[in-house]
Design an enzyme around this catalytic site. Structure first.
Site, PDB file in Angstrom:
ATOM      1  N   ASN A 109      31.115  27.898  68.854  1.00 54.70           N
ATOM      2  CA  ASN A 109      31.622  28.371  67.558  1.00 54.70           C
ATOM      3  C   ASN A 109      31.452  29.878  67.382  1.00 54.70           C
ATOM      4  OD1 ASN A 109      31.983  25.674  67.311  1.00 54.70           O
ATOM      5  ND2 ASN A 109      30.533  25.356  65.631  1.00 54.70           N
ATOM      6  N   HIS A 155      72.227  50.903  47.749  1.00 56.56           N
ATOM      7  CA  HIS A 155      73.095  49.720  47.603  1.00 56.56           C
ATOM      8  C   HIS A 155      74.169  49.674  48.696  1.00 56.56           C
ATOM      9  CE1 HIS A 155      71.440  49.506  43.447  1.00 56.56           C
ATOM     10  NE2 HIS A 155      71.591  50.822  43.499  1.00 56.56           N
ATOM     11  N   SER A 276      79.456  40.918  76.935  1.00 60.52           N
ATOM     12  CA  SER A 276      79.801  39.560  76.525  1.00 60.52           C
ATOM     13  C   SER A 276      80.232  38.772  77.748  1.00 60.52           C
ATOM     14  CB  SER A 276      80.932  39.617  75.501  1.00 60.52           C
ATOM     15  OG  SER A 276      81.635  38.395  75.473  1.00 60.52           O
ATOM     16  N   LYS A 282      83.329  44.073  75.127  1.00 60.18           N
ATOM     17  CA  LYS A 282      82.187  44.139  74.216  1.00 60.18           C
ATOM     18  C   LYS A 282      81.008  44.949  74.752  1.00 60.18           C
ATOM     19  CE  LYS A 282      81.781  42.595  70.763  1.00 60.18           C
ATOM     20  NZ  LYS A 282      81.271  41.277  70.352  1.00 60.18           N
ATOM     21  N   ASN A 284      77.255  45.131  73.034  1.00 58.52           N
ATOM     22  CA  ASN A 284      76.540  44.561  71.888  1.00 58.52           C
ATOM     23  C   ASN A 284      75.126  45.115  71.720  1.00 58.52           C
ATOM     24  OD1 ASN A 284      78.694  42.848  71.227  1.00 58.52           O
ATOM     25  ND2 ASN A 284      78.015  41.307  72.702  1.00 58.52           N
ATOM     26  N   GLU A 289      69.194  43.363  67.483  1.00 57.72           N
ATOM     27  CA  GLU A 289      69.312  42.047  66.828  1.00 57.72           C
ATOM     28  C   GLU A 289      68.102  41.169  67.117  1.00 57.72           C
ATOM     29  OE1 GLU A 289      73.988  40.971  66.786  1.00 57.72           O
ATOM     30  OE2 GLU A 289      73.133  41.393  68.733  1.00 57.72           O
ATOM     31  N   TYR A 316      32.406  25.905  60.799  1.00 56.44           N
ATOM     32  CA  TYR A 316      33.457  25.767  61.806  1.00 56.44           C
ATOM     33  C   TYR A 316      34.150  24.407  61.684  1.00 56.44           C
ATOM     34  CZ  TYR A 316      35.991  25.300  66.142  1.00 56.44           C
ATOM     35  OH  TYR A 316      37.007  25.104  67.054  1.00 56.44           O
ATOM     36  N   GLN A 321      40.959  26.286  65.910  1.00 54.18           N
ATOM     37  CA  GLN A 321      41.561  26.487  67.233  1.00 54.18           C
ATOM     38  C   GLN A 321      43.045  26.865  67.115  1.00 54.18           C
ATOM     39  OE1 GLN A 321      40.350  23.979  70.648  1.00 54.18           O
ATOM     40  NE2 GLN A 321      42.445  23.216  70.594  1.00 54.18           N
TER      41      GLN A 321
HETATM   42  N1  ARG Z   1      38.414  25.789  71.640  1.00 54.13           N
HETATM   43  C1  ARG Z   1      37.645  25.888  70.440  1.00 54.13           C
HETATM   44  C2  ARG Z   1      38.357  26.827  69.430  1.00 54.13           C
HETATM   45  O1  ARG Z   1      39.213  27.503  69.810  1.00 54.13           O
HETATM   46  C3  ARG Z   1      36.292  26.434  70.753  1.00 54.13           C
HETATM   47  C4  ARG Z   1      35.242  26.013  69.781  1.00 54.13           C
HETATM   48  C5  ARG Z   1      35.011  24.551  69.866  1.00 54.13           C
HETATM   49  N2  ARG Z   1      33.902  24.183  69.058  1.00 54.13           N
HETATM   50  C6  ARG Z   1      33.638  22.889  68.785  1.00 54.13           C
HETATM   51  N3  ARG Z   1      32.618  22.679  68.013  1.00 54.13           N
HETATM   52  N4  ARG Z   1      34.431  21.922  69.175  1.00 54.13           N
HETATM   53  O2  ARG Z   1      38.047  26.835  68.284  1.00 54.13           O
END
Ligand code: ARG
Length: 470
Positions: A109, A155, A276, A282, A284, A289, A316, A321
């Site tokens: 984490n 405008h 094109s 053309k 382009n 774009e 967390y 993720q």
């Molecule tokens: N792959 C996880 C993420 O991107 C890493 C952390 C995972 N932590 C856990 N307690 N499962 O967040």
């Protein structure tokens, strides 16, 4: 085999692997994860939690794994759920039982958000440098075009003539604000979360400030729960990139319009145009774009990730993720867009006789005539009404405005001189205005601003190991 084998010995249902695994996108964090691990190992040794010999074995293994990753020689296994588990698995293969000490006092984490911050810091600096490049391309065009002018629009109707340089630099100032935002995001995100553990810190004598300075962060976290759950920096970066994308899209839109046969203001270099598959004639403006189109995707990445964050309880959660794919996508798309737009802008040629002809229409000086009357003492509202009625009259009676100005008792020959091509434009000398003098002033200011921005950007991540770039 998972890192949590002892707790959940039967393993996950096989059909969950593809759902849970993030290795196909987070492998990009690899070198940064190793950078974080190297600092962590040094921190463990400094605190006496592992011996210097053990630290050396881990550093050697980590350095080897980094080389494998950078050279593409790292073999990922199906059991590698993410880059963090893959690296720890490989370090343990190389370092033997000492590898089991790597994760001491650390959780994925705090590890994942440390690596993400390191990657983002590196990539935002690179993007900032590319923005400076695009601004310089706009400045160079402006210098080349210094006397040329075009109609300025409101405008999408012709309003007043402006130097082309003034118009181009308007885009550069927007990009300069993007740089400012990126630098300020970098300042706020440059805080280390390493040492927060899973959510509550550690009972081991870790020193989060030490690892923070090893990694070139300006400080470390003040609240371990906030440290592992904070993704403000991802959301901020996504916003910075989305707004930058919107600015690029506006440049793209003008390039599309100006390159039409109807406008004919610019010619796109062949190398930045496409043909094109069917229509032989053309040419382009696809690059412009695509840049316009990609801005929608950047906005989507921001909106989607904010929705992911909304309502998440502390600390967390695996939802987090979901930060990486939108972040990596926005970084990649913006980086490509900046390179493409820099090439496109610097190779544009302006058809200055066409822009001049479009800007020399009589009506573009209407407000200058009104201001000339103001200088003679007439209240503006009255002057505005007088000139507006001349414009209306001229159009209804199929006369030129100049004919009516010449015979009007309040105007006459002296006012006519204002209608000479380029004269009115040169009079708008107020600060930031559209005269050549004002443009020169802003050009100087912008160039020195860009030099400062480069210094600010280069100040990030210049820490002692110098390992921010891979
Ligand atoms: N792959 C996880 C993420 O991107 C890493 C952390 C995972 N932590 C856990 N307690 N499962 O967040």
């Amino acid at each position: 085999m998972t890192l949590w084998q002892s707790r959940l010995p039967d393993g996950a249902a096989p059909e969950l692997d593809a759902y849970s695994s993030s290795i196909h996108f987070d492998r990009r964090l690899g070198p940064y994860d190793i950078e974080g691990s190297l600092a962590h190992v040094n921190g463990l040794a400094k605190a006496g939690i592992i011996s210097n010999e053990e630290a050396q074995i881990l550093v050697t293994a980590l350095t080897h794994v980094k080389k494998e990753l950078v050279e593409g020689a790292f073999t990922f296994l199906p059991s590698d759920e993410d880059i963090h588990t893959a690296i720890e698995r490989r370090v343990t293969e190389i370092a033997g039982e000492i590898g089991a000490k790597l994760h001491t006092g650390r959780s994925r984490n705090d590890q994942v958000t440390t690596a993400t911050r390191l990657l983002l810091r590196h990539d935002l600096v690179e993007i900032g440098i590319k923005i400076v490049g695009l601004c310089r391309a706009l400045l160079d065009q402006s210098t080349r075009l210094h006397e040329a002018y075009m109609p300025g629009y409101t405008h999408m109707q012709r309003a007043q003539p402006v130097p082309i340089a003034h118009h181009l630099l308007a885009h550069a100032w927007a990009l300069d604000r993007d740089l400012d935002r990126i630098v300020s995001t970098l300042h706020r995100m440059n805080v280390s979360p390493l040492g927060a553990g899973a959510l509550a810190g550690s009972s081991l004598p870790l020193d989060p400030e030490y690892v923070a300075s090893e990694l070139g962060f300006s400080s470390s976290f003040d609240n371990s729960m906030d440290a592992v759950s904070d993704r403000d920096y991802v959301a901020e970066a996504l916003f910075d990139l989305a707004l930058l994308g919107v600015h690029l899209s506006r440049i793209g839109e003008e390039i599309v319009i100006w390159s039409t046969q109807e406008f004919g203001f610019i010619t796109i270099a062949d190398a930045y145009a496409t043909g094109s598959s069917m229509l032989p004639q053309k040419k382009n403006p696809d690059i412009a774009e695509l840049t316009r189109g990609k801005s929608g995707r950047l906005l989507g990445n921001l909106a989607g990730f904010l929705a992911t964050l909304k309502g998440l309880p502390l600390a967390y959660n695996r939802d987090l993720q979901e930060d990486k794919e939108p972040l990596f996508d926005s970084l990649d798309q913006v980086s490509l867009a900046l390179e493409a737009m820099t090439g496109l802008v610097s190779t544009l040629s302006f058809n200055t006789s066409t822009t001049k002809q479009a800007a020399d229409g009589e009506e573009g000086v209407a407000v200058d005539l009104a201001e000339w009357l103001v200088a003679k003492g007439m209240p503006f509202r009255q002057a505005h009404g007088l000139i507006a009625s001349l414009v209306k009259n001229a159009s209804e009676r199929h006369l030129t405005l100049a004919e009516l100005v010449r015979i009007h008792p309040d105007l006459g020959e002296e006012a006519i001189s204002l209608m000479e091509p380029g004269v009115s434009l040169a009079r708008r000398v107020t600060h930031g205005g559209a005269s050549e003098v004002s443009v020169k002033e802003q050009t100087g200011k912008l160039s020195s601003r860009l030099t400062e921005r480069l210094e600010q950007l280069n100040g990030f991540g210049m820490h002692k190991r110098g390992e921010t770039s891979f």
